[in-house]
Design a protein around this motif. Sequence first.
Motif, short mmCIF file in Angstrom:
data_model
loop_
_atom_site.label_atom_id
_atom_site.label_comp_id
_atom_site.label_asym_id
_atom_site.label_seq_id
_atom_site.Cartn_x
_atom_site.Cartn_y
_atom_site.Cartn_z
N THR A 60 27.81 54.01 33.59
CA THR A 60 28.58 55.18 33.19
C THR A 60 27.97 56.52 33.61
O THR A 60 28.62 57.55 33.48
CB THR A 60 28.78 55.20 31.66
OG1 THR A 60 27.49 55.16 31.02
CG2 THR A 60 29.60 54.00 31.20
N MET A 61 26.73 56.51 34.13
CA MET A 61 26.13 57.78 34.54
C MET A 61 25.25 57.60 35.76
O MET A 61 24.45 56.65 35.83
CB MET A 61 25.29 58.38 33.40
CG MET A 61 24.77 59.78 33.70
SD MET A 61 23.88 60.53 32.32
CE MET A 61 22.32 59.65 32.40
N MET A 62 25.39 58.49 36.74
CA MET A 62 24.53 58.54 37.92
C MET A 62 24.26 60.00 38.27
O MET A 62 25.21 60.79 38.38
CB MET A 62 25.19 57.83 39.11
CG MET A 62 25.34 56.33 38.94
SD MET A 62 25.98 55.50 40.43
CE MET A 62 27.66 56.13 40.48
N HIS A 63 23.00 60.36 38.44
CA HIS A 63 22.62 61.72 38.83
C HIS A 63 21.50 61.66 39.86
O HIS A 63 20.58 60.82 39.75
CB HIS A 63 22.15 62.54 37.63
CG HIS A 63 23.25 62.95 36.71
ND1 HIS A 63 24.26 63.80 37.08
CD2 HIS A 63 23.51 62.62 35.40
CE1 HIS A 63 25.09 63.98 36.07
NE2 HIS A 63 24.66 63.27 35.05
N ILE B 94 18.19 58.11 42.39
CA ILE B 94 19.35 58.31 41.53
C ILE B 94 19.05 57.72 40.16
O ILE B 94 18.71 56.53 40.05
CB ILE B 94 20.61 57.64 42.13
CG1 ILE B 94 20.99 58.31 43.45
CG2 ILE B 94 21.77 57.70 41.15
CD1 ILE B 94 22.13 57.64 44.17
N LEU B 95 19.14 58.56 39.13
CA LEU B 95 19.06 58.08 37.76
C LEU B 95 20.37 57.40 37.44
O LEU B 95 21.44 58.01 37.53
CB LEU B 95 18.79 59.23 36.80
CG LEU B 95 18.82 58.88 35.30
CD1 LEU B 95 17.66 57.96 34.94
CD2 LEU B 95 18.80 60.14 34.44
N VAL B 96 20.31 56.14 37.07
CA VAL B 96 21.53 55.38 36.79
C VAL B 96 21.39 54.74 35.41
O VAL B 96 20.35 54.16 35.09
CB VAL B 96 21.78 54.32 37.89
CG1 VAL B 96 20.57 53.45 38.13
CG2 VAL B 96 22.98 53.47 37.57
N CYS B 97 22.42 54.88 34.59
CA CYS B 97 22.39 54.35 33.22
C CYS B 97 23.62 53.49 32.97
O CYS B 97 24.73 53.84 33.39
CB CYS B 97 22.34 55.48 32.19
SG CYS B 97 20.89 56.56 32.32
N GLY B 98 23.40 52.36 32.27
CA GLY B 98 24.49 51.46 31.94
C GLY B 98 24.50 51.12 30.47
O GLY B 98 23.47 51.19 29.79
N THR B 99 25.67 50.73 29.97
CA THR B 99 25.82 50.44 28.54
C THR B 99 25.12 49.13 28.14
O THR B 99 24.77 48.96 26.99
CB THR B 99 27.30 50.36 28.16
OG1 THR B 99 27.95 49.37 28.98
CG2 THR B 99 27.98 51.70 28.37
#
Length: 666
Positions: A109-112, A119-124
């Motif tokens: 749900t998030m990539m920066h 790339i900072l990548v976050c998942g649920t």
Amino acid sequence: MMKSQVALLCVLIIMSEGSAKSLKARRSVFFSDINLKLFKGPDFDGLSSLLVREDIGLLFVGARGKVITLSLNDITKKTSETRWTVSSEDKSQCQRKGKSKEECDNYITMMHTLSDGRILVCGTRAFDPTCTHLMFKGGTVTMEDTTQSGRGKIPFDPKDQFASMMNENMLYTAASTNFRGLLKTFQRHGQNPIRNEEKETWLSDPKMISIHMAEINKISENGEDDNVFLFLNENAVEERHGLRVSRVVRVCKSDLGGLRILQRKWTSFLKAHLDCPFGDEGSASLVKDVFLLKDEKNLLDSVFYATFTSNLEPSSTCSQSAVCSYKLSDIQQVFRGNFLTLSNSGCWVTHTGVVPNPYPGSCINDEMRASGVRTSHDLPDSTLLFVMNHPLMEQVVTPITGKPLLVRSTAQFSRIVVDKVTSLDGEQHNVMFISNNSGWLQKAVWSGDDGGRIIEELQLFQDPQPIRFLQLSRRGQLYSATRTAVAQLSVRDCSRYTSCADCLIARDPYCGWDHLKGLCAAVAGASKFSMIQNLIDGGVRMCPSSHLSMQITDIHLTADVAQFLPCSPDTNLPMRWRFSGKILEPGPRHILLSQGLVLTPSFTDEGLYTCETVEVVKGREHKKAMNQYNVKVSEGGGSYIHTIVISVLAVFCVLCLMFIMYTRCK
């Protein structure tokens, strides 16, 4: 025969009436007629994030259990796929907590992008938010083995809406921070984490929309700290119970919290009502998306463009949507105004007492530094206590124009991006791209002379579904996405304008008529000597004369028998009919519809019928003939009674439609 004619008549009237109440696009272009690229894999769903990386020419797409990369030039070319799934044990544990099998997957749900290119990548990750990093090296995308907790950065639930922004490797988020999604927090992560005070007066059941940075320090004459803006919807504590309103929150980038009071809490947290007046009086306008168009010459002239809806129910057929714009300097002025305070009677009133110094919520500047307030740790307790209890400003943030730029009924606006386009004369024009919940995109402009207008609307996705993401690249490519597909569209595609007149009258800032090539083309990079453009009034006097004559269709009709003469305009412009050169007025024998003319002729109705579109630009009328019929009338078995019956039934159809629309909008 009579029944089929009446049925056709009712359908045409309904189509005509049903589209008359909303601001129409000049042209509607359906999916089959658009030159776009589409990516839609067989096992590709749950699309949850999108990231454009122009430096490496890739589009990163976060979905369920994977991150894929597509070529920015052609998204049909998949260049990599990195899987990030959930173990069966974690999924089972998630399901034991009452969540479905689908919810317990890992949604990215998030990539920066970070300053080092990672790339900072976050998942649920089965309701256990987790973050890691993606790396791009040697043309290959890899994922780090190490992970970190994503709690507080993204919601547990993949369906929860949240906002995030990365600035100089500093992450700002506004999201739910617990398993049930009830606690919503606006915070900055990193070495000096900071968050909001958990008071209803600060945030009251908020729905987070977007976060933006205004680099005030670069242009400030007194060294003022940069500003961070959060846009949201929430319950209005100052209004009657149950009313939800739109807000803009401002905090300061270098805020460290207080030393004793508001420790690790925003000391600069102020919020104001964001107004976009449209719809029924007293109804709430709720912000849906915000885009910041920065002015490189004067940052304070930067403009926030925002989409709004007038109805809480996305499925409502009678809701309206709008676009409003707000100047950064106007928002700044609101946060220098009066505060609201809670009176003993329980009402919110203007604070008339003493306001402490430094002014509550102010960002650190040279004047404050000179007085010894170098960071928020140096703020006096009186200022901090005031901020804690008075976060709400009295003044409302109003649109630049005092009203919306655009208002549209039915399909609700969702996302918005804005492009600054330079025309042939060197002037700059802001072109808005606005998506809706039915898979369509509106391309619109606004000018002080003739207000807002939708140049065209494009059906980007064949199946009606909400467009969840819009990203615009510097290369003039627009990337949009639903939960199951990604589309790529060139914003500089002018091929839909097939004549010089159509090209100029549309007043599309991207397009001009290339008289050497004989086609409508993008003005970017084109020679002024070969290109003509008229964005002022759409005048076509510069166009080469056309000697093409319209084909006339011979029609043989029977007296007193109704016949439908179709007209198929290539735009959504108003249409009218001419009979033997004169404008045809509606009457018992002439029923005018948006798709054609129902003619019940007598012998005096023989002659030439012309259907034409009419477009008025700056008082100048532009006509374009679409169909021409040479009508001949002969004796027949029809009767005047026949005509009366058809007319009565037509009126009955209109009344039925009005009743249906009334009951739907109650």
